[in-house]
Motif scaffolding. Structure first.
Motif, PDB file in Angstrom:
ATOM      1  N   MET A   1     -14.806  -6.782  -6.304  1.00  0.00           N
ATOM      2  CA  MET A   1     -14.569  -6.848  -4.870  1.00  0.00           C
ATOM      3  C   MET A   1     -13.142  -6.417  -4.571  1.00  0.00           C
ATOM      4  SD  MET A   1     -16.484 -10.318  -3.666  1.00  0.00           S
ATOM      5  CE  MET A   1     -15.224 -11.328  -4.360  1.00  0.00           C
ATOM      6  N   LYS A   2     -12.933  -5.923  -3.359  1.00  0.00           N
ATOM      7  CA  LYS A   2     -11.613  -5.413  -2.993  1.00  0.00           C
ATOM      8  C   LYS A   2     -10.551  -6.500  -3.078  1.00  0.00           C
ATOM      9  CE  LYS A   2      -9.183  -3.050   0.757  1.00  0.00           C
ATOM     10  NZ  LYS A   2      -9.300  -2.460   2.100  1.00  0.00           N
ATOM     11  N   GLN A   3     -10.930  -7.723  -2.650  1.00  0.00           N
ATOM     12  CA  GLN A   3      -9.946  -8.777  -2.623  1.00  0.00           C
ATOM     13  C   GLN A   3      -9.554  -9.242  -4.025  1.00  0.00           C
ATOM     14  OE1 GLN A   3     -12.981  -8.968  -1.520  1.00  0.00           O
ATOM     15  NE2 GLN A   3     -13.998 -10.918  -1.922  1.00  0.00           N
ATOM     16  N   TYR A   4     -10.352  -8.914  -5.048  1.00  0.00           N
ATOM     17  CA  TYR A   4     -10.006  -9.338  -6.406  1.00  0.00           C
ATOM     18  C   TYR A   4      -8.685  -8.715  -6.842  1.00  0.00           C
ATOM     19  CZ  TYR A   4     -14.571 -11.516  -7.289  1.00  0.00           C
ATOM     20  OH  TYR A   4     -15.656 -12.331  -7.256  1.00  0.00           O
ATOM     21  N   ALA A 118     -11.789 -15.427   2.622  1.00  0.00           N
ATOM     22  CA  ALA A 118     -10.983 -14.583   3.501  1.00  0.00           C
ATOM     23  C   ALA A 118     -11.719 -13.293   3.830  1.00  0.00           C
ATOM     24  CB  ALA A 118      -9.632 -14.280   2.839  1.00  0.00           C
ATOM     25  N   HIS A 119     -12.422 -12.745   2.832  1.00  0.00           N
ATOM     26  CA  HIS A 119     -13.193 -11.514   3.040  1.00  0.00           C
ATOM     27  C   HIS A 119     -14.315 -11.750   4.045  1.00  0.00           C
ATOM     28  CE1 HIS A 119     -15.273  -7.793   2.244  1.00  0.00           C
ATOM     29  NE2 HIS A 119     -16.360  -8.459   1.856  1.00  0.00           N
ATOM     30  N   GLU A 120     -14.996 -12.899   3.920  1.00  0.00           N
ATOM     31  CA  GLU A 120     -16.091 -13.210   4.832  1.00  0.00           C
ATOM     32  C   GLU A 120     -15.586 -13.373   6.269  1.00  0.00           C
ATOM     33  OE1 GLU A 120     -17.881 -16.687   3.233  1.00  0.00           O
ATOM     34  OE2 GLU A 120     -18.640 -15.687   1.420  1.00  0.00           O
ATOM     35  N   LEU A 123     -10.484 -11.192   7.038  1.00  0.00           N
ATOM     36  CA  LEU A 123      -9.027 -11.211   6.969  1.00  0.00           C
ATOM     37  C   LEU A 123      -8.453 -10.078   6.138  1.00  0.00           C
ATOM     38  CD1 LEU A 123      -8.432 -15.063   6.516  1.00  0.00           C
ATOM     39  CD2 LEU A 123      -8.488 -13.720   8.629  1.00  0.00           C
ATOM     40  N   ASP A 124      -9.327  -9.335   5.441  1.00  0.00           N
ATOM     41  CA  ASP A 124      -8.845  -8.187   4.663  1.00  0.00           C
ATOM     42  C   ASP A 124      -9.021  -6.886   5.442  1.00  0.00           C
ATOM     43  OD1 ASP A 124     -11.568  -8.223   4.621  1.00  0.00           O
ATOM     44  OD2 ASP A 124     -11.784  -7.806   2.479  1.00  0.00           O
ATOM     45  N   GLN A 125      -9.070  -7.000   6.746  1.00  0.00           N
ATOM     46  CA  GLN A 125      -9.204  -5.832   7.608  1.00  0.00           C
ATOM     47  C   GLN A 125      -8.068  -5.836   8.631  1.00  0.00           C
ATOM     48  OE1 GLN A 125     -11.625  -3.626   6.978  1.00  0.00           O
ATOM     49  NE2 GLN A 125     -12.431  -4.933   5.344  1.00  0.00           N
ATOM     50  N   GLY A 126      -7.776  -4.670   9.148  1.00  0.00           N
ATOM     51  CA  GLY A 126      -6.803  -4.579  10.222  1.00  0.00           C
ATOM     52  C   GLY A 126      -5.432  -4.125   9.768  1.00  0.00           C
ATOM     53  N   GLU A 130      -3.265  -4.222   6.017  1.00  0.00           N
ATOM     54  CA  GLU A 130      -2.900  -2.963   5.371  1.00  0.00           C
ATOM     55  C   GLU A 130      -1.395  -2.872   5.152  1.00  0.00           C
ATOM     56  OE1 GLU A 130      -4.938  -0.912   4.069  1.00  0.00           O
ATOM     57  OE2 GLU A 130      -6.701  -1.993   4.800  1.00  0.00           O
ATOM     58  N   ASP A 131      -0.620  -3.374   6.116  1.00  0.00           N
ATOM     59  CA  ASP A 131       0.839  -3.363   5.954  1.00  0.00           C
ATOM     60  C   ASP A 131       1.265  -4.234   4.776  1.00  0.00           C
ATOM     61  OD1 ASP A 131       1.115  -1.669   8.085  1.00  0.00           O
ATOM     62  OD2 ASP A 131       1.602  -3.253   9.550  1.00  0.00           O
ATOM     63  N   ARG A 132       0.615  -5.381   4.632  1.00  0.00           N
ATOM     64  CA  ARG A 132       0.940  -6.260   3.505  1.00  0.00           C
ATOM     65  C   ARG A 132       0.582  -5.605   2.177  1.00  0.00           C
ATOM     66  NH1 ARG A 132      -1.212 -12.205   5.591  1.00  0.00           N
ATOM     67  NH2 ARG A 132       0.341 -12.499   7.250  1.00  0.00           N
TER      68      ARG A 132
END
Length: 361
Positions: A1-4, A118-120, A123-126, A130-132
């Motif tokens: 997963m991306k958040q991993y 967070a993914h659900e 929170l990993d969008q926007g 992306e800045d973080r």
């Protein structure tokens, strides 16, 4: 997963903190081990017996693609094999001590669960996320570059070491030194009568002159061949110093082992006594014994470290000079020395990226 991937980045600092702050008390003896055995080595040996494809972390209720039926969530699980876990360790902190791995594994599993939640929640969008991630990428790349520079700087050949040794042989000259320390002033007892400011100043000045003259006398006696230990004891006795007089024997000393103002002692010949050297610590009188040069095999690793540091500094300076930023002082204020070489700040100061406390040291 991306958040991993994000989890791995966040846990990098956590792992370092755990290693630095984890207690060093020995682990309890395991059944079947001898009292003289090393528990850490036993754990390491046991871990090495686990096959690479064996799951070592199981997270029930977490899966990459949660089913639409929430009732089936309990059947979800994430399995992390030994090979997968050790790959993460190699990325975060190679050679992590066995006593720290369990703590790290627990925190890593908790972070995976939070990352999934967070993914659900999206929170990993926007733009903010992306800045973080961009800032984290900069941090990881700069750390990777720094590590690469260190590895390259550490490639010091034996010839490099030998050349440095021969070109800096004076740095490895040593002499067997004796030293007398004469206090700057006598320790005066409290006056029985109240003295004026001028009288007190004269009293202190006289006490200083006594010791200055004594240093000259002791130096003359040292040149005449009197025992340094005896002269040292007399100096402290006259000064009224209650502490025990220091040993006069310094042993083999190199130039860099002396204060800069006293390093000229190394230029004296064997048997010579130095002039009286005054510095804030007192008056010093040296006598030079046998002189020589430390052999290459004794200072080889020291030179390797010196060259490694030089190479590292040269490469980092080259990078800094290749692109120089200019900051608007009306916005940032005037430049201060402390501003140089500051690391990038963390992507956020909030609790979401702050690793849990590793506990008391």
């Amino acid at each position: 997963m991306k958040q991993y991937g994000l989890v791995c980045l966040l846990l990098a600092a956590m792992a370092l903190g755990q290693a630095a702050n984890s207690p060093s008390t020995p682990a309890a003896q395991q059944p079947g081990t001898s009292p003289a055995g090393n528990p850490a080595e036993t754990k390491e040996a046991d871990a090495a017996k686990v096959p690479p494809d064996t799951p070592v972390i199981t997270i029930n209720g977490l899966c990459d693609n949660p089913p639409a039926d929430k009732a089936a969530d309990s059947n979800c699980k994430t399995l992390i094999t030994r090979a997968e876990f050790e790959k993460i360790l190699d990325t975060v902190q190679p050679n992590m001590p066995p006593r720290v791995r369990r703590q790290f594994a627990t925190r890593y599993a908790a972070a995976l669960v939070m990352a999934q939640k967070a993914h659900e929640m999206g929170l990993d969008q926007g733009p903010k996320f992306e800045d973080r991630m961009k800032l984290m990428r900069l941090q990881v790349l700069s750390q990777a570059y720094n590590q690469a520079v260190q590895e390259k700087a550490g490639q010091v050949s034996d010839k490099d070491i030998e050349d440095y040794y021969h070109n800096h042989s004076a740095d490895y000259a040593e002499a067997d030194l004796q030293r007398i320390l004469v206090p700057h002033s006598q320790t005066l007892p409290a006056s029985k009568v109240k003295l004026s400011t001028a009288a007190e100043a004269k009293r202190r000045k006289d006490a200083e002159e006594v010791m200055q003259k004594e240093a000259d006398k002791l130096r003359a006696r040292a040149v005449a061949g009197e025992d340094f230990s005896k002269l040292q004891a007399e100096a402290f006795q006259l000064a009224g110093t209650k502490t025990k007089a220091p040993s006069t024997k310094m042993g083999e000393v190199r130039r860099n082992g002396l204060p800069a103002a006293q390093a000229s002692v190394m230029d004296l010949k064997t048997g010579e006594v130095s002039p009286v050297i005054s510095d804030p610590g007192g008056y010093y009188i040296y006598k030079v014994g046998e002189k020589g040069v430390e052999p290459l095999d004794k200072v080889k690793e020291e030179i390797r470290g010196t060259l490694r540091g030089q190479h590292m500094q040269e490469q980092m300076q080259a990078v800094q000079q290749s692109a120089t930023p200019t900051l608007d002082e009306s916005y940032f204020g005037p430049e201060t020395p402390a501003a140089h070489g500051m690391p990038l700040p963390p992507p956020t100061s909030g609790p979401s990226t702050k690793p849990p406390s590793p506990g008391p040291k």
